[in-house]
Design an enzyme around this catalytic site. Structure first.
Site, PDB file in Angstrom:
ATOM      1  N   THR A   8       0.564  -1.288   0.021  1.00  0.00           N
ATOM      2  CA  THR A   8       0.216   0.658   0.024  1.00  0.00           C
ATOM      3  C   THR A   8       0.415   1.530   0.142  1.00  0.00           C
ATOM      4  O   THR A   8       0.439   2.037  -0.492  1.00  0.00           O
ATOM      5  CB  THR A   8      -0.631   0.503   1.264  1.00  0.00           C
ATOM      6  OG1 THR A   8       0.089   0.116   2.403  1.00  0.00           O
ATOM      7  CG2 THR A   8      -1.993  -1.590   1.170  1.00  0.00           C
ATOM      8  N   HIS A  32       7.319   0.780   7.126  1.00  0.00           N
ATOM      9  CA  HIS A  32       8.059   1.993   8.350  1.00  0.00           C
ATOM     10  C   HIS A  32       8.335   0.276   9.457  1.00  0.00           C
ATOM     11  O   HIS A  32       7.932  -0.845   9.350  1.00  0.00           O
ATOM     12  CB  HIS A  32       6.710   2.905   8.399  1.00  0.00           C
ATOM     13  CG  HIS A  32       5.493   1.907   8.600  1.00  0.00           C
ATOM     14  ND1 HIS A  32       5.582   0.668  10.022  1.00  0.00           N
ATOM     15  CD2 HIS A  32       4.713   1.919   8.302  1.00  0.00           C
ATOM     16  CE1 HIS A  32       4.015   0.976   9.798  1.00  0.00           C
ATOM     17  NE2 HIS A  32       3.678   1.715   8.770  1.00  0.00           N
ATOM     18  N   HIS A  42       5.828  -2.280  10.006  1.00  0.00           N
ATOM     19  CA  HIS A  42       6.376  -3.768   9.627  1.00  0.00           C
ATOM     20  C   HIS A  42       6.712  -4.244   9.474  1.00  0.00           C
ATOM     21  O   HIS A  42       7.060  -5.657   9.930  1.00  0.00           O
ATOM     22  CB  HIS A  42       6.380  -3.049   7.768  1.00  0.00           C
ATOM     23  CG  HIS A  42       4.820  -2.369   7.831  1.00  0.00           C
ATOM     24  ND1 HIS A  42       5.447  -0.981   6.841  1.00  0.00           N
ATOM     25  CD2 HIS A  42       3.187  -2.784   6.990  1.00  0.00           C
ATOM     26  CE1 HIS A  42       4.020  -0.909   6.299  1.00  0.00           C
ATOM     27  NE2 HIS A  42       3.208  -1.437   6.326  1.00  0.00           N
ATOM     28  N   LYS A  70      -8.475  -0.441  10.676  1.00  0.00           N
ATOM     29  CA  LYS A  70      -8.858   0.817   9.433  1.00  0.00           C
ATOM     30  C   LYS A  70     -10.445   0.849  10.322  1.00  0.00           C
ATOM     31  O   LYS A  70     -11.699   0.306  10.451  1.00  0.00           O
ATOM     32  CB  LYS A  70      -8.832   0.776   8.152  1.00  0.00           C
ATOM     33  CG  LYS A  70      -7.412   0.748   7.505  1.00  0.00           C
ATOM     34  CD  LYS A  70      -7.046   1.934   7.924  1.00  0.00           C
ATOM     35  CE  LYS A  70      -5.744   1.609   6.743  1.00  0.00           C
ATOM     36  NZ  LYS A  70      -4.860   2.905   7.715  1.00  0.00           N
ATOM     37  N   ARG A 112     -10.856   1.833   2.661  1.00  0.00           N
ATOM     38  CA  ARG A 112      -9.003   2.263   2.318  1.00  0.00           C
ATOM     39  C   ARG A 112      -9.678   2.437   0.777  1.00  0.00           C
ATOM     40  O   ARG A 112     -10.265   2.397  -0.005  1.00  0.00           O
ATOM     41  CB  ARG A 112      -8.429   0.706   1.926  1.00  0.00           C
ATOM     42  CG  ARG A 112      -7.317   0.447   3.442  1.00  0.00           C
ATOM     43  CD  ARG A 112      -6.739  -0.622   2.959  1.00  0.00           C
ATOM     44  NE  ARG A 112      -6.157  -1.547   4.268  1.00  0.00           N
ATOM     45  CZ  ARG A 112      -4.746  -0.720   4.748  1.00  0.00           C
ATOM     46  NH1 ARG A 112      -4.385   0.699   3.638  1.00  0.00           N
ATOM     47  NH2 ARG A 112      -4.595  -1.275   6.412  1.00  0.00           N
ATOM     48  N   GLN A 163      -7.140 -13.707   2.294  1.00  0.00           N
ATOM     49  CA  GLN A 163      -5.666 -14.310   2.358  1.00  0.00           C
ATOM     50  C   GLN A 163      -5.632 -15.771   3.155  1.00  0.00           C
ATOM     51  O   GLN A 163      -4.795 -16.560   3.182  1.00  0.00           O
ATOM     52  CB  GLN A 163      -5.518 -13.019   3.908  1.00  0.00           C
ATOM     53  CG  GLN A 163      -4.394 -13.421   4.764  1.00  0.00           C
ATOM     54  CD  GLN A 163      -3.663 -12.124   5.620  1.00  0.00           C
ATOM     55  OE1 GLN A 163      -4.881 -11.072   4.949  1.00  0.00           O
ATOM     56  NE2 GLN A 163      -3.849 -13.253   6.652  1.00  0.00           N
ATOM     57  N   ASP A 198      -3.419  -8.107  14.662  1.00  0.00           N
ATOM     58  CA  ASP A 198      -5.263  -7.542  14.712  1.00  0.00           C
ATOM     59  C   ASP A 198      -5.357  -8.798  12.922  1.00  0.00           C
ATOM     60  O   ASP A 198      -6.623  -8.549  12.693  1.00  0.00           O
ATOM     61  CB  ASP A 198      -4.804  -6.098  13.876  1.00  0.00           C
ATOM     62  CG  ASP A 198      -3.646  -5.898  12.532  1.00  0.00           C
ATOM     63  OD1 ASP A 198      -2.837  -6.986  13.070  1.00  0.00           O
ATOM     64  OD2 ASP A 198      -3.825  -4.955  11.713  1.00  0.00           O
ATOM     65  N   LYS A 229       1.896   3.845  21.224  1.00  0.00           N
ATOM     66  CA  LYS A 229       1.966   2.888  20.108  1.00  0.00           C
ATOM     67  C   LYS A 229       3.116   2.850  19.395  1.00  0.00           C
ATOM     68  O   LYS A 229       3.324   4.261  19.085  1.00  0.00           O
ATOM     69  CB  LYS A 229       0.825   3.321  18.333  1.00  0.00           C
ATOM     70  CG  LYS A 229       0.496   2.145  17.613  1.00  0.00           C
ATOM     71  CD  LYS A 229      -0.225   2.418  16.232  1.00  0.00           C
ATOM     72  CE  LYS A 229       0.176   1.159  15.932  1.00  0.00           C
ATOM     73  NZ  LYS A 229      -1.142   0.341  14.664  1.00  0.00           N
ATOM     74  N   LYS A 256       5.763   5.563  16.268  1.00  0.00           N
ATOM     75  CA  LYS A 256       5.161   6.818  15.580  1.00  0.00           C
ATOM     76  C   LYS A 256       5.814   7.539  16.361  1.00  0.00           C
ATOM     77  O   LYS A 256       6.314   8.117  17.670  1.00  0.00           O
ATOM     78  CB  LYS A 256       3.218   7.491  16.195  1.00  0.00           C
ATOM     79  CG  LYS A 256       2.922   6.391  15.591  1.00  0.00           C
ATOM     80  CD  LYS A 256       3.198   6.200  13.493  1.00  0.00           C
ATOM     81  CE  LYS A 256       1.712   5.886  12.532  1.00  0.00           C
ATOM     82  NZ  LYS A 256       1.636   5.789  11.496  1.00  0.00           N
ATOM     83  N   THR A 257       6.436   9.038  14.960  1.00  0.00           N
ATOM     84  CA  THR A 257       7.054   9.912  16.165  1.00  0.00           C
ATOM     85  C   THR A 257       6.557  11.176  15.834  1.00  0.00           C
ATOM     86  O   THR A 257       5.816  11.850  14.837  1.00  0.00           O
ATOM     87  CB  THR A 257       8.791   9.863  15.612  1.00  0.00           C
ATOM     88  OG1 THR A 257       8.270  10.457  14.224  1.00  0.00           O
ATOM     89  CG2 THR A 257       9.688   8.692  15.829  1.00  0.00           C
TER      90      THR A 257
END
Length: 418
Positions: free
Chosen positions: A40, A45, A48, A82, A86, A170, A191, A228, A231-232
């Site tokens: 996607t 990051h 992942h 989500k 998407r 999947q 998830d 979480k 993240k920054t």
């Protein structure tokens, strides 16, 4: 200890579909396992990275890792995590993202043939609508699908049929790999539990209840403050060095909280239990030295970017702390000063006072510029300049690309030579 015992010690297991069965399996043979990722975006990051660290551990233990790039599933969208649908991407974008992510995987897992990258578009695209409905859709109970957390969480706001069918696609992936590649284990985030169990159910319906297929999920990674991980303030921490430089990547890890660093050492490094326990003791006895954070930053940066990137990051860190930037390379300057105030300049030689005021606007007035220079508050490319008649020549350092100015003890400015 076997690989499952090691994962438990590292607090890397959330759920298993059959704990004893999986334990016995990894003891008796080299197992095929897979993790999927939908393309996607054009880079992974560090969020992942979490399931792939587990897959890498299985690879190092001699097992057979498979990476499924979701050329098909990525084109329809995974509803997991989500709150809304998407936005669908074009197939050209999906294919380009898949190519870039595959390149990142080869850096992480090597090119020695001990792992395999596959794309689920290769088998999913061959299915006709009738084949999909007759061969697979008939085996999925809608009530069961609705009860899966990934779908149930979306029912209030609505979910399209496209995203509703994601778990079927999947599941087909797991069945395909089970039949064609002898892959018996799927690994995913917490998830993904519903999708993983749906795949195992499909395998059991088609291959029989005794088919040995297993699922393993990893815990949701949270920081000590409850937020979480990954993240920054500047957003995601990317594996692509063009999006997040190796220096920024290194700094992310070295700045981790004492309360989190041991957990991350267990999860994101391949250090032994004894090494990590030793670092854990140092966090308690000498936290100011930040040895655990430094080792964490070194290990993860080397894994993702290589040894040279670690050396560059350490050079930049030391130079910015000491102010001795003269020995840095142009590439290191680019990384270290990426987020500092910058201005574009020409390569024209100028008197230092004029250059600080008229060209760069670093100083508000000539009077202030002369005062700061005379008082030794100005350093150009790491060298203190106290002569108000001195000349700035932008071509003399850093391949003629940059001039680094330090005003006072901590304020840096970067002049980019155009």
């Amino acid at each position: 200890m076997n690989i499952i015992d090691e994962l438990k010690w590292r607090d890397a297991i959330n759920q298993q579909t059959d704990e004893k069965g999986l334990n016995d399996l990894v003891d008796e043979k080299k197992v095929g396992l897979y993790v999927g990722i939908d393309p996607t975006g054009d880079s992974m990051h560090i969020g992942h990275l979490i399931p792939f660290m587990i897959l890498k551990r299985f690879q190092l233990a001699g097992h057979r890792p498979y990476i499924v790039i979701g050329g098909a599933t990525g084109s329809i969208g995974d509803p997991s995590g989500k709150k809304a649908e998407r936005k669908l991407q074009t197939m050209d974008v999906v294919e380009d993202n898949a190519r870039k992510i595959s390149g990142q995987m080869e850096k992480l897992f090597g090119q020695d043939g001990s792992f395999k990258i596959v794309n689920n578009y290769d088998w999913t695209s061959k299915l006709s609508l009738l084949d999909f409905l007759r061969d697979y859709g008939k085996l999925f109970n809608v009530n069961t699908m609705l009860n899966k957390e990934v779908v149930a969480s979306r029912l209030e706001v609505g979910i399209s049929y496209t995203e509703f069918t994601y778990q079927i696609l999947q599941s087909i992936d797991f069945l395909h790999l089970f039949e064609d590649e002898d892959v018996q284990v799927q690994i995913g985030g917490a998830d993904q539990w519903g999708n993983i169990t749906a795949g195992i159910d499909l395998i059991h319906k088609i291959k029989g209840a005794d088919a040995k297929a297993y699922g393993l999920t990893i815990p949701l990674m949270l920081k000590a403050d409850g937020t979480k991980f990954g993240k920054t303030e500047g957003g995601a921490v990317w594996l692509d060095p063009e999006k997040t430089s190796p220096y920024e990547f290194y700094q992310f890890w070295i700045n981790q909280d004492d309360r989190d660093v041991v957990k991350y050492l267990k999860y994101f490094t391949f250090l032994s239990e004894d090494e990590i326990n030793d670092l854990a003791d140092k966090v308690k006895t000498a936290p100011e030295k930040r040895e655990a954070q430094r080792r964490l930053a070194e290990e993860v940066t080397e894994f993702v970017h290589g040894k040279d990137a670690v050396k560059e990051a350490e050079n930049i860190t030391k130079a910015l702390f000491s102010g001795n930037v003269a020995d840095l390379t142009a590439n290191e300057i680019e990384q270290g000063f990426k987020n500092m105030p910058s201005v574009d300049v020409t390569n024209e030689k100028k008197n230092i006072v004029e250059w600080l005021v008229d060209v760069t606007k670093i100083e508000p007035s000539r009077r202030q510029a002369r005062e700061d220079v005379t008082n030794g508050a100005i350093r150009i490319n790491g060298e203190k300049v106290q002569d108000t008649d001195a000349e700035i020549n932008p071509a003399t350092h850093f391949d003629g690309k940059f001039v680094v100015v330090r005003k006072g003890k901590k304020r840096y400015f970067l002049a980019r030579v155009k």
